[in-house]
Design a protein around this motif. Sequence first.
Motif: not given
Length: 176
Positions: A20, A96, A100, A157, A159
Amino acid sequence: MPTSPRLRALAHPIRLRMLSLMWAGPMSAAELARELSIGHGLATQHLRVLDKAGYVELVEIRAKRGGRERRFATVRGTPLSDQAAEGGLPLLVQSLGGAVRDRVPAHRVDRPLLTVDGELWMTPEAYQAAHDDVLAAIERFHAAAVAPHAEGAERVSLTAVAFAMTESVVPDPPEG
């Protein structure tokens, strides 16, 4: 079924964060170590795993304090989706989910929040259209990415997991 080395490379939260961070532009192991608050050796080790798996590429070598600094960038594409399609979805979702959870404490309560969960019934055509819309939105997020701590930028963020389901799988009941 053995897990592929490419999938294992994506299954660590630090490596997901590295991908990222390098999306907006190249970074060295030292820069990644500072940003992630980890040791330089650990950053180098994770970067090697990503490089060996083909998720990053060496894009610049520059002189720095009498040595050479190697800077890598994330290879464009859909590595998470590609690996999920090859049977890696459970491991990716686990990784993932951890990423998070790690980010939630940094949630800014003064900024808009979007959360969604759904188990819906759709026609294949409607699913494909919605899938394409979400993919376009994700591409806008990535296109807008700038270097960490760039002036005027805020940390965000993102996802997303969307997939068509079979009718036969029934989830295990929650423990407890």
